[in-house]
Design a protein around this motif. Structure first.
Motif, PDB file in Angstrom:
ATOM      1  N   ASP A  96       2.935   5.687  -3.378  1.00 54.11           N
ATOM      2  CA  ASP A  96       3.538   5.597  -2.045  1.00 54.11           C
ATOM      3  C   ASP A  96       4.977   6.108  -2.014  1.00 54.11           C
ATOM      4  O   ASP A  96       5.345   6.888  -1.140  1.00 54.11           O
ATOM      5  CB  ASP A  96       3.508   4.157  -1.535  1.00 54.11           C
ATOM      6  N   ALA A  97       5.790   5.660  -2.959  1.00 56.99           N
ATOM      7  CA  ALA A  97       7.207   6.029  -2.957  1.00 56.99           C
ATOM      8  C   ALA A  97       7.391   7.533  -3.153  1.00 56.99           C
ATOM      9  O   ALA A  97       8.204   8.160  -2.466  1.00 56.99           O
ATOM     10  CB  ALA A  97       7.961   5.252  -4.033  1.00 56.99           C
ATOM     11  N   GLU A  98       6.640   8.095  -4.084  1.00 55.85           N
ATOM     12  CA  GLU A  98       6.760   9.534  -4.319  1.00 55.85           C
ATOM     13  C   GLU A  98       6.249  10.329  -3.128  1.00 55.85           C
ATOM     14  O   GLU A  98       6.798  11.381  -2.796  1.00 55.85           O
ATOM     15  CB  GLU A  98       6.024   9.934  -5.598  1.00 55.85           C
ATOM     16  N   ALA A  99       5.207   9.834  -2.478  1.00 57.78           N
ATOM     17  CA  ALA A  99       4.683  10.511  -1.288  1.00 57.78           C
ATOM     18  C   ALA A  99       5.740  10.521  -0.186  1.00 57.78           C
ATOM     19  O   ALA A  99       5.940  11.529   0.494  1.00 57.78           O
ATOM     20  CB  ALA A  99       3.408   9.832  -0.801  1.00 57.78           C
ATOM     21  N   GLU A 100       6.447   9.404  -0.017  1.00 54.87           N
ATOM     22  CA  GLU A 100       7.515   9.349   0.987  1.00 54.87           C
ATOM     23  C   GLU A 100       8.637  10.321   0.639  1.00 54.87           C
ATOM     24  O   GLU A 100       9.197  10.982   1.530  1.00 54.87           O
ATOM     25  CB  GLU A 100       8.051   7.926   1.093  1.00 54.87           C
ATOM     26  N   ASP A 101       8.966  10.425  -0.648  1.00 55.88           N
ATOM     27  CA  ASP A 101       9.992  11.382  -1.074  1.00 55.88           C
ATOM     28  C   ASP A 101       9.560  12.819  -0.771  1.00 55.88           C
ATOM     29  O   ASP A 101      10.367  13.641  -0.326  1.00 55.88           O
ATOM     30  CB  ASP A 101      10.275  11.243  -2.573  1.00 55.88           C
ATOM     31  N   TYR A 144       2.313  12.573   4.891  1.00 55.12           N
ATOM     32  CA  TYR A 144       2.343  11.439   3.973  1.00 55.12           C
ATOM     33  C   TYR A 144       0.976  11.263   3.302  1.00 55.12           C
ATOM     34  O   TYR A 144       0.888  11.109   2.081  1.00 55.12           O
ATOM     35  CB  TYR A 144       2.737  10.149   4.708  1.00 55.12           C
ATOM     36  N   ARG A 145      -0.091  11.288   4.095  1.00 55.72           N
ATOM     37  CA  ARG A 145      -1.426  11.102   3.528  1.00 55.72           C
ATOM     38  C   ARG A 145      -1.782  12.228   2.561  1.00 55.72           C
ATOM     39  O   ARG A 145      -2.406  11.991   1.522  1.00 55.72           O
ATOM     40  CB  ARG A 145      -2.464  10.985   4.641  1.00 55.72           C
ATOM     41  N   LEU A 146      -1.367  13.442   2.884  1.00 53.69           N
ATOM     42  CA  LEU A 146      -1.626  14.574   2.001  1.00 53.69           C
ATOM     43  C   LEU A 146      -0.902  14.382   0.668  1.00 53.69           C
ATOM     44  O   LEU A 146      -1.504  14.511  -0.406  1.00 53.69           O
ATOM     45  CB  LEU A 146      -1.191  15.884   2.663  1.00 53.69           C
ATOM     46  N   ALA A 147       0.378  14.059   0.728  1.00 53.59           N
ATOM     47  CA  ALA A 147       1.156  13.838  -0.493  1.00 53.59           C
ATOM     48  C   ALA A 147       0.605  12.641  -1.272  1.00 53.59           C
ATOM     49  O   ALA A 147       0.511  12.678  -2.504  1.00 53.59           O
ATOM     50  CB  ALA A 147       2.627  13.619  -0.152  1.00 53.59           C
TER      51      ALA A 147
END
Length: 168
Positions: A29-34, A19-22
């Motif tokens: 945040d939302a795109e990182a979770e995706d 998550y932190r990398l993305a």
């Protein structure tokens, strides 16, 4: 131990890191979770290859890195014009800064680094990856990782000194 158990153990350990990398690449945040969810799906399909890899953590992180970069490029292509993000002033003229202020300033400076330097400094100094793992994730040699890390740290150091000395 079977590959499913190894996969679950690995993913449990890496989920926050992914998550932190993305998030460091996408700044959303939302795109990182995706990206994390998509990474987990792809990693499940490749679990046998991952288990056989010398660096399973790096393998999964490379998947997340590539997916985040792809999503970032897609987002850039979709926008019909590039938006100029106004960066907040990082120095407000006070003579001393609290640790919280310095942290904000440092994070702001890191976010302005070129992508490769930003990723290397994040993976090394925040996530604690070894140089070999970072090289594997970014598909480059360790010398390149060391060079980018050195340049990133030097840039941050120089900019912080300017801020602390009021640009003198």
């Amino acid at each position: 131990m079977n590959t499913e158990t190894e996969y679950i153990t690995l993913i449990t350990e890496l989920r926050d890191t992914l998550y932190r990398l993305a998030r460091s690449i996408l700044a959303n945040d939302a795109e990182a979770e995706d990206v994390v969810q998509d990474t987990l799906e792809r990693a499940w399909k490749l679990r046998t290859s991952i288990a056989e890899s010398d660096y399973p953590r790096a393998y999964v992180c490379r998947i997340a890195h590539n997916m985040a970069i792809d999503r970032s490029r897609y987002r850039a292509r979709q926008s019909s014009f590039s938006e100029q993000i106004a960066s907040p002033s990082i120095c407000d003229g006070r003579s001393t800064a609290s640790i919280s202020d310095m942290t904000k300033i440092t994070l702001s400076l890191i976010s302005r680094l070129p992508e490769r330097q930003r990723l290397v400094i994040h993976m090394r100094d925040v996530e604690g990856y070894e140089l070999g793992e970072i090289a594997s994730i970014l598909e480059c040699d360790e010398t390149s990782v060391r060079m980018n890390l050195s340049r990133a740290r030097k840039s941050i150091r120089e900019q912080l000194l300017k801020i602390i000395n009021y640009g003198v």
